[in-house]
Design a protein around this motif. Structure first.
Motif, PDB file in Angstrom:
ATOM      1  N   VAL A  26       0.839  -1.212   0.000  1.00 38.62           N
ATOM      2  CA  VAL A  26       0.000   0.000   0.000  1.00 38.62           C
ATOM      3  C   VAL A  26       0.867   1.253   0.000  1.00 38.62           C
ATOM      4  O   VAL A  26       0.633   2.198  -0.763  1.00 38.62           O
ATOM      5  CB  VAL A  26      -0.943   0.001   1.230  1.00 38.62           C
ATOM      6  CG1 VAL A  26      -1.607   1.361   1.386  1.00 38.62           C
ATOM      7  CG2 VAL A  26      -2.003  -1.088   1.092  1.00 38.62           C
ATOM      8  N   LEU A  27       1.896   1.268   0.846  1.00 41.67           N
ATOM      9  CA  LEU A  27       2.772   2.436   0.953  1.00 41.67           C
ATOM     10  C   LEU A  27       3.481   2.721  -0.368  1.00 41.67           C
ATOM     11  O   LEU A  27       3.528   3.864  -0.833  1.00 41.67           O
ATOM     12  CB  LEU A  27       3.808   2.220   2.057  1.00 41.67           C
ATOM     13  CG  LEU A  27       3.308   2.232   3.500  1.00 41.67           C
ATOM     14  CD1 LEU A  27       4.439   1.864   4.454  1.00 41.67           C
ATOM     15  CD2 LEU A  27       2.727   3.593   3.864  1.00 41.67           C
ATOM     16  N   LEU A  28       4.042   1.678  -0.984  1.00 41.13           N
ATOM     17  CA  LEU A  28       4.833   1.888  -2.203  1.00 41.13           C
ATOM     18  C   LEU A  28       3.963   2.208  -3.405  1.00 41.13           C
ATOM     19  O   LEU A  28       4.342   3.034  -4.243  1.00 41.13           O
ATOM     20  CB  LEU A  28       5.692   0.656  -2.474  1.00 41.13           C
ATOM     21  CG  LEU A  28       6.860   0.450  -1.512  1.00 41.13           C
ATOM     22  CD1 LEU A  28       7.574  -0.860  -1.795  1.00 41.13           C
ATOM     23  CD2 LEU A  28       7.848   1.613  -1.600  1.00 41.13           C
ATOM     24  N   ASN A  29       2.808   1.574  -3.507  1.00 36.21           N
ATOM     25  CA  ASN A  29       1.935   1.863  -4.648  1.00 36.21           C
ATOM     26  C   ASN A  29       1.390   3.289  -4.611  1.00 36.21           C
ATOM     27  O   ASN A  29       0.956   3.814  -5.636  1.00 36.21           O
ATOM     28  CB  ASN A  29       0.773   0.867  -4.694  1.00 36.21           C
ATOM     29  CG  ASN A  29       1.153  -0.441  -5.360  1.00 36.21           C
ATOM     30  OD1 ASN A  29       1.950  -0.462  -6.295  1.00 36.21           O
ATOM     31  ND2 ASN A  29       0.592  -1.547  -4.885  1.00 36.21           N
ATOM     32  N   ALA A  30       1.436   3.894  -3.423  1.00 39.49           N
ATOM     33  CA  ALA A  30       0.966   5.277  -3.297  1.00 39.49           C
ATOM     34  C   ALA A  30       2.046   6.280  -3.686  1.00 39.49           C
ATOM     35  O   ALA A  30       1.773   7.474  -3.800  1.00 39.49           O
ATOM     36  CB  ALA A  30       0.514   5.538  -1.855  1.00 39.49           C
ATOM     37  N   MET A  31       3.259   5.780  -3.904  1.00 41.86           N
ATOM     38  CA  MET A  31       4.372   6.663  -4.242  1.00 41.86           C
ATOM     39  C   MET A  31       4.521   6.793  -5.755  1.00 41.86           C
ATOM     40  O   MET A  31       4.402   5.805  -6.480  1.00 41.86           O
ATOM     41  CB  MET A  31       5.679   6.104  -3.659  1.00 41.86           C
ATOM     42  CG  MET A  31       5.723   6.095  -2.152  1.00 41.86           C
ATOM     43  SD  MET A  31       5.786   7.779  -1.501  1.00 41.86           S
ATOM     44  CE  MET A  31       5.695   7.446   0.275  1.00 41.86           C
ATOM     45  N   PRO A  32       4.762   8.010  -6.229  1.00 44.14           N
ATOM     46  CA  PRO A  32       4.925   8.195  -7.673  1.00 44.14           C
ATOM     47  C   PRO A  32       6.139   7.459  -8.216  1.00 44.14           C
ATOM     48  O   PRO A  32       7.193   7.439  -7.583  1.00 44.14           O
ATOM     49  CB  PRO A  32       5.099   9.718  -7.815  1.00 44.14           C
ATOM     50  CG  PRO A  32       5.589  10.174  -6.469  1.00 44.14           C
ATOM     51  CD  PRO A  32       4.928   9.270  -5.485  1.00 44.14           C
ATOM     52  N   GLY A  33       5.960   6.818  -9.362  1.00 45.97           N
ATOM     53  CA  GLY A  33       7.083   6.169 -10.024  1.00 45.97           C
ATOM     54  C   GLY A  33       7.457   4.816  -9.473  1.00 45.97           C
ATOM     55  O   GLY A  33       8.503   4.269  -9.827  1.00 45.97           O
ATOM     56  N   ILE A  34       6.634   4.248  -8.582  1.00 46.52           N
ATOM     57  CA  ILE A  34       6.907   2.936  -8.002  1.00 46.52           C
ATOM     58  C   ILE A  34       5.674   2.053  -8.143  1.00 46.52           C
ATOM     59  O   ILE A  34       4.557   2.485  -7.874  1.00 46.52           O
ATOM     60  CB  ILE A  34       7.311   3.038  -6.519  1.00 46.52           C
ATOM     61  CG1 ILE A  34       8.602   3.836  -6.370  1.00 46.52           C
ATOM     62  CG2 ILE A  34       7.494   1.649  -5.905  1.00 46.52           C
ATOM     63  CD1 ILE A  34       9.036   4.048  -4.928  1.00 46.52           C
ATOM     64  N   GLU A  35       5.879   0.806  -8.545  1.00 47.37           N
ATOM     65  CA  GLU A  35       4.776  -0.137  -8.724  1.00 47.37           C
ATOM     66  C   GLU A  35       5.159  -1.491  -8.117  1.00 47.37           C
ATOM     67  O   GLU A  35       6.188  -2.061  -8.461  1.00 47.37           O
ATOM     68  CB  GLU A  35       4.467  -0.314 -10.211  1.00 47.37           C
ATOM     69  CG  GLU A  35       3.401  -1.369 -10.498  1.00 47.37           C
ATOM     70  CD  GLU A  35       3.269  -1.685 -11.974  1.00 47.37           C
ATOM     71  OE1 GLU A  35       2.360  -2.452 -12.325  1.00 47.37           O
ATOM     72  OE2 GLU A  35       4.089  -1.167 -12.768  1.00 47.37           O
ATOM     73  N   VAL A  36       4.330  -1.984  -7.219  1.00 46.83           N
ATOM     74  CA  VAL A  36       4.536  -3.321  -6.658  1.00 46.83           C
ATOM     75  C   VAL A  36       3.961  -4.329  -7.645  1.00 46.83           C
ATOM     76  O   VAL A  36       2.765  -4.321  -7.931  1.00 46.83           O
ATOM     77  CB  VAL A  36       3.861  -3.475  -5.281  1.00 46.83           C
ATOM     78  CG1 VAL A  36       4.005  -4.909  -4.773  1.00 46.83           C
ATOM     79  CG2 VAL A  36       4.474  -2.497  -4.282  1.00 46.83           C
ATOM     80  N   VAL A  37       4.818  -5.186  -8.185  1.00 52.09           N
ATOM     81  CA  VAL A  37       4.383  -6.120  -9.233  1.00 52.09           C
ATOM     82  C   VAL A  37       4.138  -7.526  -8.703  1.00 52.09           C
ATOM     83  O   VAL A  37       3.635  -8.387  -9.432  1.00 52.09           O
ATOM     84  CB  VAL A  37       5.412  -6.175 -10.384  1.00 52.09           C
ATOM     85  CG1 VAL A  37       5.505  -4.823 -11.074  1.00 52.09           C
ATOM     86  CG2 VAL A  37       6.776  -6.621  -9.870  1.00 52.09           C
ATOM     87  N   GLY A  38       4.502  -7.787  -7.447  1.00 52.46           N
ATOM     88  CA  GLY A  38       4.274  -9.115  -6.912  1.00 52.46           C
ATOM     89  C   GLY A  38       4.704  -9.240  -5.473  1.00 52.46           C
ATOM     90  O   GLY A  38       5.344  -8.347  -4.914  1.00 52.46           O
ATOM     91  N   GLU A  39       4.305 -10.354  -4.855  1.00 53.23           N
ATOM     92  CA  GLU A  39       4.666 -10.656  -3.480  1.00 53.23           C
ATOM     93  C   GLU A  39       5.105 -12.111  -3.386  1.00 53.23           C
ATOM     94  O   GLU A  39       4.710 -12.935  -4.213  1.00 53.23           O
ATOM     95  CB  GLU A  39       3.483 -10.413  -2.535  1.00 53.23           C
ATOM     96  CG  GLU A  39       2.977  -8.981  -2.521  1.00 53.23           C
ATOM     97  CD  GLU A  39       1.762  -8.804  -1.610  1.00 53.23           C
ATOM     98  OE1 GLU A  39       1.404  -9.785  -0.903  1.00 53.23           O
ATOM     99  OE2 GLU A  39       1.174  -7.706  -1.601  1.00 53.23           O
ATOM    100  N   ALA A  40       5.939 -12.407  -2.393  1.00 56.12           N
ATOM    101  CA  ALA A  40       6.374 -13.783  -2.144  1.00 56.12           C
ATOM    102  C   ALA A  40       6.384 -14.013  -0.646  1.00 56.12           C
ATOM    103  O   ALA A  40       6.688 -13.097   0.126  1.00 56.12           O
ATOM    104  CB  ALA A  40       7.752 -14.033  -2.742  1.00 56.12           C
ATOM    105  N   VAL A  41       6.065 -15.228  -0.233  1.00 53.81           N
ATOM    106  CA  VAL A  41       5.936 -15.531   1.192  1.00 53.81           C
ATOM    107  C   VAL A  41       7.193 -16.177   1.778  1.00 53.81           C
ATOM    108  O   VAL A  41       7.300 -16.323   2.985  1.00 53.81           O
ATOM    109  CB  VAL A  41       4.722 -16.445   1.454  1.00 53.81           C
ATOM    110  CG1 VAL A  41       3.449 -15.777   0.973  1.00 53.81           C
ATOM    111  CG2 VAL A  41       4.900 -17.804   0.792  1.00 53.81           C
TER     112      VAL A  41
END
Length: 225
Positions: A26-41
Motif C-alpha cells: 500500500v505504501l509503495l503503490n501510493a508513491m509516484p514512479g513505483i509499482e509493486v508487481v508481486g509478493e512472495a511468502v
C-alpha cells in the motif's frame, strides 16, 4: 510535445507476514514512479518470482521458512547480476544483515522506516547506488567484520591491484558517499568517478558498491569510528 514518462520502478515484496507485505504494498503503490508487481511468502517463492517478473528491486525479509533471505539473495544475484535486493530487518545490528550484504544485497532498511524512507531506499537501489546509511552501516560492518581476522575471500588479495586513486575512491564508497559526493570531494567529474568505480569492481571481482564497501572494511582500508 509531451515529455515521455519514465517507467515505474517495479518492486517485489518478500516477507512471510501477510500484514507486512500488504502494508509495504500500500505504501509503495501510493508513491509516484513505483509499482509493486508481486509478493512472495518465502525465499524459494522469491527466487521463482524474480525469474518470472524481473522486478527492478526486491524488498527481502531475512527470517523466512523454506529458504531464508540470505540464501534467496545469493541465488537471485547469482542468476542475474543486475538484480537489486534491499534487505528488510527489525534490528540494525543484525549478523544476518551483514551476511546478506556479503551475499549480494544492495543495502538494507529497518522495517520501521517511514513511507518516504522506504520509497527513497527503493529509488536509490534501483538507480544502482548502495543504500548504506553511514552511521548504522559502519556499526554493523565493524561489529561483524571483527569475526574476520583473516581474509575471508580470495578477492582481498587483489587490493594491491588498485591504483592510489582507486583505493581513495573505494574508501569514500565505504563511507557511504555517492558518486556526486565523491566527485565533489576529489574535485573531478562525476563521469570520472563512475569509471573508477567500474574499474574497482572489475579488479576486485565484486558485483556492486555494497560489496565494495564490505570489502573495504574487511580489508581494513576503513576503520569505523
Amino acid at each position: 510535445m509531451s515529455t515521455p514518462t519514465a517507467p515505474s520502478i517495479r518492486v517485489l515484496i518478500v516477507d512471510d507476514q501477510m500484514m507486512v507485505r500488504e502494508g509495504f504494498s500500500v505504501l509503495l503503490n501510493a508513491m509516484p514512479g513505483i509499482e509493486v508487481v508481486g509478493e512472495a511468502v518465502d525465499g524459494r517463492q522469491a527466487v521463482a518470482q524474480v525469474a518470472a517478473l524481473r522486478p527492478d528491486v526486491v524488498l527481502m525479509d531475512i527470517r523466512m521458512p523454506e529458504l531464508n533471505g540470505i540464501e534467496a539473495t545469493r541465488e537471485i544475484v547469482a542468476a542475474d547480476a543486475d538484480a537489486k535486493v534491499l534487505v528488510l530487518t527489525t534490528f540494525d545490528l543484525d549478523e544476518y544483515v551483514y551476511q546478506a550484504l556479503r551475499a549480494g544485497a544492495s543495502g538494507f532498511l529497518l522495517k520501521d522506516a517511514s513511507a518516504r524512507q522506504l520509497a527513497d531506499g527503493v529509488r536509490v537501489v534501483a538507480a544502482g547506488e548502495a543504500l548504506l546509511a553511514p552511521t548504522v552501516t559502519k556499526r554493523l560492518i565493524n561489529e561483524f567484520s571483527k569475526l574476520a581476522q583473516t581474509p575471508r575471500s580470495p578477492a582481498l588479495a587483489r587490493v594491491g591491484d588498485l591504483t592510489e586513486r582507486e583505493t581513495e575512491v573505494l574508501v569514500l564508497i565505504a563511507q557511504g558517499r555517492s558518486n556526486a559526493e565523491i566527485a565533489s570531494h576529489l574535485v573531478v567529474a562525476e563521469s570520472t568517478i563512475k569509471t573508477h568505480v567500474s574499474r574497482i569492481l572489475v579488479k576486485l571481482g565484486l558485483r556492486d558498491r555494497t560489496q565494495a564497501a564490505v570489502f573495504a572494511y574487511e580489508a581494513r582500508l576503513v576503520t569505523p569510528s
